[in-house]
Design a protein around this motif. Sequence first.
Motif, PDB file in Angstrom:
ATOM      1  N   ARG A 174      15.125  59.792 -12.157  1.00 54.04           N
ATOM      2  CA  ARG A 174      14.209  59.056 -11.285  1.00 54.04           C
ATOM      3  C   ARG A 174      14.806  58.729  -9.920  1.00 54.04           C
ATOM      4  O   ARG A 174      15.182  59.623  -9.165  1.00 54.04           O
ATOM      5  N   LEU A 175      14.896  57.444  -9.581  1.00 52.56           N
ATOM      6  CA  LEU A 175      15.290  57.053  -8.223  1.00 52.56           C
ATOM      7  C   LEU A 175      16.725  57.413  -7.877  1.00 52.56           C
ATOM      8  O   LEU A 175      17.104  57.369  -6.702  1.00 52.56           O
ATOM      9  N   MET A 176      17.530  57.769  -8.868  1.00 54.45           N
ATOM     10  CA  MET A 176      18.896  58.176  -8.564  1.00 54.45           C
ATOM     11  C   MET A 176      18.918  59.409  -7.671  1.00 54.45           C
ATOM     12  O   MET A 176      19.855  59.615  -6.897  1.00 54.45           O
ATOM     13  N   HIS A 177      17.875  60.219  -7.752  1.00 53.59           N
ATOM     14  CA  HIS A 177      17.811  61.426  -6.917  1.00 53.59           C
ATOM     15  C   HIS A 177      17.612  61.086  -5.439  1.00 53.59           C
ATOM     16  O   HIS A 177      17.803  61.960  -4.582  1.00 53.59           O
TER      17      HIS A 177
ATOM     18  N   ALA B  13      20.335  52.575  -0.424  1.00 54.13           N
ATOM     19  CA  ALA B  13      20.213  53.029  -1.813  1.00 54.13           C
ATOM     20  C   ALA B  13      20.983  52.147  -2.783  1.00 54.13           C
ATOM     21  O   ALA B  13      20.471  51.806  -3.858  1.00 54.13           O
ATOM     22  N   LEU B  14      22.210  51.776  -2.456  1.00 52.52           N
ATOM     23  CA  LEU B  14      23.032  51.021  -3.414  1.00 52.52           C
ATOM     24  C   LEU B  14      22.407  49.690  -3.816  1.00 52.52           C
ATOM     25  O   LEU B  14      22.277  49.403  -5.020  1.00 52.52           O
TER      26      LEU B  14
ATOM     27  N   ASN C 173      22.824  52.932 -13.062  1.00 54.46           N
ATOM     28  CA  ASN C 173      24.255  52.949 -13.285  1.00 54.46           C
ATOM     29  C   ASN C 173      25.005  53.014 -11.954  1.00 54.46           C
ATOM     30  O   ASN C 173      24.800  53.931 -11.159  1.00 54.46           O
ATOM     31  N   GLU C 174      25.899  52.044 -11.734  1.00 58.33           N
ATOM     32  CA  GLU C 174      26.584  51.953 -10.444  1.00 58.33           C
ATOM     33  C   GLU C 174      27.581  53.085 -10.251  1.00 58.33           C
ATOM     34  O   GLU C 174      27.723  53.610  -9.142  1.00 58.33           O
ATOM     35  N   GLN C 175      28.280  53.484 -11.317  1.00 55.81           N
ATOM     36  CA  GLN C 175      29.266  54.560 -11.194  1.00 55.81           C
ATOM     37  C   GLN C 175      28.607  55.865 -10.758  1.00 55.81           C
ATOM     38  O   GLN C 175      29.112  56.572  -9.888  1.00 55.81           O
TER      39      GLN C 175
ATOM     40  N   MET D 100      19.857  54.000 -18.700  1.00 57.66           N
ATOM     41  CA  MET D 100      18.833  54.103 -17.659  1.00 57.66           C
ATOM     42  C   MET D 100      17.907  52.891 -17.716  1.00 57.66           C
ATOM     43  O   MET D 100      17.637  52.352 -18.794  1.00 57.66           O
ATOM     44  N   PRO D 101      17.415  52.416 -16.583  1.00 62.74           N
ATOM     45  CA  PRO D 101      16.481  51.276 -16.576  1.00 62.74           C
ATOM     46  C   PRO D 101      15.123  51.692 -17.118  1.00 62.74           C
ATOM     47  O   PRO D 101      14.821  52.891 -17.229  1.00 62.74           O
ATOM     48  N   PRO D 102      14.271  50.724 -17.489  1.00 61.44           N
ATOM     49  CA  PRO D 102      12.924  51.055 -17.961  1.00 61.44           C
ATOM     50  C   PRO D 102      12.133  51.825 -16.898  1.00 61.44           C
ATOM     51  O   PRO D 102      12.391  51.704 -15.699  1.00 61.44           O
ATOM     52  N   ALA D 103      11.182  52.614 -17.395  1.00 64.64           N
ATOM     53  CA  ALA D 103      10.350  53.399 -16.477  1.00 64.64           C
ATOM     54  C   ALA D 103       9.555  52.470 -15.564  1.00 64.64           C
ATOM     55  O   ALA D 103       9.125  51.386 -15.963  1.00 64.64           O
TER      56      ALA D 103
END
Length: 436
Positions: free
Chosen positions: A96-99, A126-127, A136-138, A204-207
Amino acid sequence: MLLSVGGLLLIAMLVLLASGVWIGITLGITGWIGQALFTSTPPGMNLFSAFWESNVSWELAALPLFVWMGEILFRTKLSEQMFEGLAPWLSRVPGRLMHTTILGCGVFGSVSGSSAATCATIAKVALPELKRRGYNEQLALGSLATAGTLGILIPPSITMVVYAVAADASIIRIFLAGFIPSAILMLLFSGYIAWWSVRNKHLMPPAEPRYSLAEKLRLSAALIPCVLLIVFIVWVLIAGWATATECAAYGVLGALVIAAAGGNLTWENFKAGLVGATRLSCMIMFILAGAAFLTKTMAFTGIPRELAEWVNSMHLSPYALIAALVVVYLVLGTALDGISMIVLTSAVVLPMVQLAGFDLIWFGIFVVLLVEIAEVTPPVGFNLFVLQSMTGKDSNTIARAALPFFACLVVCIAVITVFPEVVTWLPNYVMGPEKK
């Protein structure tokens, strides 16, 4: 004999660098030592001519303009607009938003041309957003550190301009050659994020709620100015309507228009951008001038020719030569920034590469990818320093988080080495085969 002279000059250069002497001055002093001790030519006259000739280049005029364009955009709300515009389209993709770290760095990198500026700009937005939503921060830190390097691979790129000037190659061809490898690299980064997200669903966080098409289009409207600027610059380059330098001027004008239209163009922003661009451009051009003087020294001593002949006498296969250069650049990347790596090695490496039969356009992209690795390699990894200053995390911690994405960079280098057409096809298709 000449190779021993080269060894002495290398030792002198390393001693000066270890002593904290500026890169440009180090190059100049090394060149002066070489000419004064090992040639009969007057070093003073050659110093002045090298400094003048290296900085009077019309092609080099593109560099400060692209730097200024990135500085202008860096000081506007463009990064926030890009994040808001990209986020709605990724809600159903694994990761998802990690992209958004990959896409955001890709979009901003294409207009800034700077790795550090790209990393800092996208990380600022983004951070905090990813952390607030529970990602996930890493993974976020690792993706930002490496995706920030897209700023030097996606045209227009300051590093590409520097390489083109050092190699006397076409800036437009170098720009065109970077598009397909950068797309492959973005796919590799996003592919790893998707794979990690599927294997670690519990992290991963909830959708999030789904967006309607109208909401997606409304939020994506913020991307239009940036996309139009990118398309315009690339189009006039490909169509041959303007040189790279003229396109850089159009980019500055477009950045000013975007900033003014967004209500962010103040006198303070304008002045800060101009001062920042001037400082960075002067630093780069000073380094190039020192490298030009060292190149003259190399030419007078004949070291590149003898080194190339020595390498040729070893009958190394092309892949063996490339493997050796990978090791050399990885070692240099632990202590030098990317531009310094290019200008320090071009006088020696380029004749070897040409003698081995490699295309200089292809080799330019190969070197840029190695420079990307240098940006995330301790102890001198600029992107690591950027994220360290922004997050307070130790640079080694960030480097460990970037290891999987580091592997993606290595895979991309392997792909373009085995399939060089990935690099050369687009410039040859658009501009025709290069005349020898």
